[in-house]
Scaffold this motif. Structure first.
Motif, PDB file in Angstrom:
ATOM      1  N   ASP A 154      51.602  38.866  35.230  1.00 16.73           N
ATOM      2  CA  ASP A 154      50.414  38.019  35.873  1.00 16.73           C
ATOM      3  C   ASP A 154      50.791  37.458  37.134  1.00 16.73           C
ATOM      4  O   ASP A 154      50.542  36.222  37.346  1.00 16.73           O
ATOM      5  N   SER A 155      51.410  38.135  38.089  1.00 22.13           N
ATOM      6  CA  SER A 155      51.347  37.717  39.276  1.00 22.13           C
ATOM      7  C   SER A 155      50.929  38.635  40.586  1.00 22.13           C
ATOM      8  O   SER A 155      50.502  38.356  41.577  1.00 22.13           O
ATOM      9  N   LEU A 156      51.238  40.049  40.165  1.00 20.06           N
ATOM     10  CA  LEU A 156      50.899  41.254  41.203  1.00 20.06           C
ATOM     11  C   LEU A 156      49.408  41.119  41.590  1.00 20.06           C
ATOM     12  O   LEU A 156      48.865  41.531  42.537  1.00 20.06           O
ATOM     13  N   ALA A 157      48.562  40.684  40.524  1.00 18.72           N
ATOM     14  CA  ALA A 157      47.026  40.491  40.538  1.00 18.72           C
ATOM     15  C   ALA A 157      46.701  39.494  41.504  1.00 18.72           C
ATOM     16  O   ALA A 157      45.557  39.275  42.023  1.00 18.72           O
ATOM     17  N   GLU A 158      47.866  38.425  42.029  1.00 16.09           N
ATOM     18  CA  GLU A 158      47.338  37.420  42.829  1.00 16.09           C
ATOM     19  C   GLU A 158      48.132  37.398  44.077  1.00 16.09           C
ATOM     20  O   GLU A 158      48.169  36.602  45.101  1.00 16.09           O
ATOM     21  N   MET A 159      48.694  38.501  44.409  1.00 19.16           N
ATOM     22  CA  MET A 159      49.303  38.940  45.876  1.00 19.16           C
ATOM     23  C   MET A 159      48.489  39.800  46.549  1.00 19.16           C
ATOM     24  O   MET A 159      47.591  40.604  45.863  1.00 19.16           O
ATOM     25  N   LYS A 188      38.584  41.311  38.025  1.00 16.83           N
ATOM     26  CA  LYS A 188      38.164  40.060  38.315  1.00 16.83           C
ATOM     27  C   LYS A 188      37.000  39.654  37.589  1.00 16.83           C
ATOM     28  O   LYS A 188      36.309  40.568  36.930  1.00 16.83           O
ATOM     29  N   TYR A 189      36.724  38.490  37.344  1.00 19.44           N
ATOM     30  CA  TYR A 189      35.425  37.791  36.947  1.00 19.44           C
ATOM     31  C   TYR A 189      34.841  36.709  37.634  1.00 19.44           C
ATOM     32  O   TYR A 189      35.499  36.255  38.317  1.00 19.44           O
ATOM     33  N   ALA A 194      40.824  34.234  45.152  1.00 17.94           N
ATOM     34  CA  ALA A 194      41.347  35.045  43.922  1.00 17.94           C
ATOM     35  C   ALA A 194      40.535  36.422  43.836  1.00 17.94           C
ATOM     36  O   ALA A 194      41.203  37.238  43.555  1.00 17.94           O
ATOM     37  N   LEU A 195      39.417  36.348  44.276  1.00 20.05           N
ATOM     38  CA  LEU A 195      38.618  37.843  44.035  1.00 20.05           C
ATOM     39  C   LEU A 195      39.023  38.724  44.930  1.00 20.05           C
ATOM     40  O   LEU A 195      39.067  40.018  44.609  1.00 20.05           O
ATOM     41  N   GLU A 240      37.583  44.844  41.342  1.00 23.90           N
ATOM     42  CA  GLU A 240      36.269  44.934  40.839  1.00 23.90           C
ATOM     43  C   GLU A 240      36.029  43.764  40.053  1.00 23.90           C
ATOM     44  O   GLU A 240      36.587  43.317  38.912  1.00 23.90           O
ATOM     45  N   VAL A 241      34.612  43.186  39.823  1.00 23.79           N
ATOM     46  CA  VAL A 241      34.253  42.069  39.008  1.00 23.79           C
ATOM     47  C   VAL A 241      33.508  42.825  37.814  1.00 23.79           C
ATOM     48  O   VAL A 241      32.887  43.890  38.129  1.00 23.79           O
TER      49      VAL A 241
END
Length: 303
Positions: A192-197, A224-225, A243-244, A251-252
Motif C-alpha cells: 500500500d505505498s507504491l501506488a502513492e509514489m 484509482k477511484y 492521488a489520481l 485508470e479510474v
C-alpha cells in the motif's frame, strides 16, 4: 381488542422530522438519505467506527486456525489503542487481520525461517511485527521516509523483544545506496505505498528489488477511484488530483465492481513485475478492500 398500538415519543419524533412525505420525495435517492438510515442501517457519515468494527468482527469470525495462531503469537497489538473487537477472548483490529492473512499468502509459497527481508514503506511496522513474531527472520530492513521511520522505530522497539529489535535496520530514503551495501534479500515487500509514489520512484524500487531480491510480495490498489460518495473528497480536490496521478496504475474504475477490479488486476501483475524474467508465483484479491490485489513474484533460479 380494545387496546390500539401507540406511537411512542421516539417514533413520533422520527415521523415528524426524519421519515415523512417531504423527505421521501420521488424515491430517486432515498436509500442513501436520512430516511433509509433511520429504517434499515446506520448513517455511514456518523457511524464509520460502527461499520469498521462490524467488518472486523465478521472477518475475525472467518479467520482460519493458522491465522489465529499467527495473531496470538503477535503480542502487543493493543499498543496505540486501535479500533478493535474482542473475538474468542482476543483483541482483533483490521491492521493485524490483514497482516496475518498476508503472511499466510506468502507462506504458501515461501519458507521465511532464516530469511532476510526488505520492506519498502513499513508504516508503523505491523508487517515487520507480524513476520518477526511468527518466523525466525535473520534480518529485517525497512526503507522509508525519516518521519515515518521515527514512528516504526518507536513502535517496533516497544512491541518486539530487544533481541528481535536488534535484527532490524532502519534506512531513510536518502541513505539507501550507502546503507544497503551489497545486501541481498530473500523477500522484498511493499504494501500500500507504491501506488502513492511517482512513476520514476516506483521504477527505482522495482529495479532495486530485481537486483537484490529473490522474491517480491506486493499488495496495492489495482487502480484509482473518483467516487465522491465514499469520502466526500474531505481532503480537498487538490489532494484528489495528486492521488489520481500517483503510481503505475492510474485508470479510474468502479472499485466496487468485481468484474472491473478483476479485469484491472490483469494489468496489476505485469505492472509490478520487478523484471521481465521474474515469474508471478501467485496472485489474488487482497481482502477486505475491494480494489486491492496481491501478488508474489520469484526471480529465476540460476541455471
Amino acid at each position: 381488542m380494545s387496546m390500539q398500538p401507540q406511537v411512542n415519543d421516539l417514533w413520533k419524533y422520527i415521523g415528524e422530522n426524519e421519515v415523512n412525505e417531504d423527505l421521501i420525495g420521488d424515491l430517486s435517492d432515498f436509500k442513501t438519505s436520512q430516511v433509509n438510515t433511520r429504517l434499515t442501517y446506520f448513517d455511514v457519515e456518523t457511524n464509520g467506527v460502527r461499520y469498521l468494527k462490524t467488518l472486523i468482527y465478521n472477518l475475525a469470525g472467518r479467520l482460519g486456525a493458522e491465522s489465529w495462531e499467527r495473531l496470538r503469537r503477535t503480542t502487543g497489538r493493543e499498543l496505540g489503542n486501535p479500533y478493535a473487537v474482542t473475538y474468542d477472548g482476543e483483541q482483533v483490529c483490521l491492521d493485524y487481520l490483514r497482516a496475518v492473512e498476508e503472511l499466510g499468502f506468502i507462506e504458501k509459497h515461501l519458507d521465511l525461517d532464516g530469511g532476510r527481508v526488505l520492506e519498502i514503506g513499513a508504516g508503523y511496522g505491523r508487517t515487520c511485527h507480524t513476520l518477526m513474531s511468527n518466523r525466525d527472520i535473520a534480518h529485517y530492513t525497512i526503507i522509508d521516509l525519516p518521519t515515518t521511520l521515527a514512528l516504526s522505530r518507536k513502535y517496533l522497539g516497544a512491541v518486539l523483544s530487544a533481541e528481535q529489535f536488534e535484527r532490524i535496520a532502519f534506512i531513510p530514503i536518502d541513505e539507501i545506496e550507502t546503507s544497503l551495501g551489497d545486501a541481498e534479500f530473500d523477500l522484498c515487500i511493499n504494501i500500500d505505498s507504491l501506488a502513492e509514489m511517482d512513476k520514476v520512484t516506483v521504477g527505482y524500487y522495482l529495479s532495486l528489488i530485481a537486483e537484490r531480491g529473490r522474491h517480491f510480495y506486493v499488495n496495492n490498489p489495482v487502480g484509482k477511484y473518483a467516487d465522491k460518495s465514499l469520502d466526500g473528497h474531505a481532503r480537498g480536490e487538490a489532494a484528489i488530483a495528486r492521488a489520481l496521478d500517483a503510481g503505475l496504475l492510474t485508470e479510474v474504475l468502479d472499485v466496487h465492481d468485481n468484474r472491473a477490479v478483476r479485469e484491472q488486476a490483469g494489468k496489476f501483475v505485469p505492472a509490478y513485475r520487478p523484471a521481465e524474467d521474474w515469474n508471478c508465483v501467485a496472485d489474488e484479491w487482497a481482502a477486505p478492500f475491494t480494489w486491492y490485489w496481491q501478488a508474489l513474484y520469484q526471480r529465476p533460479m540460476p541455471a
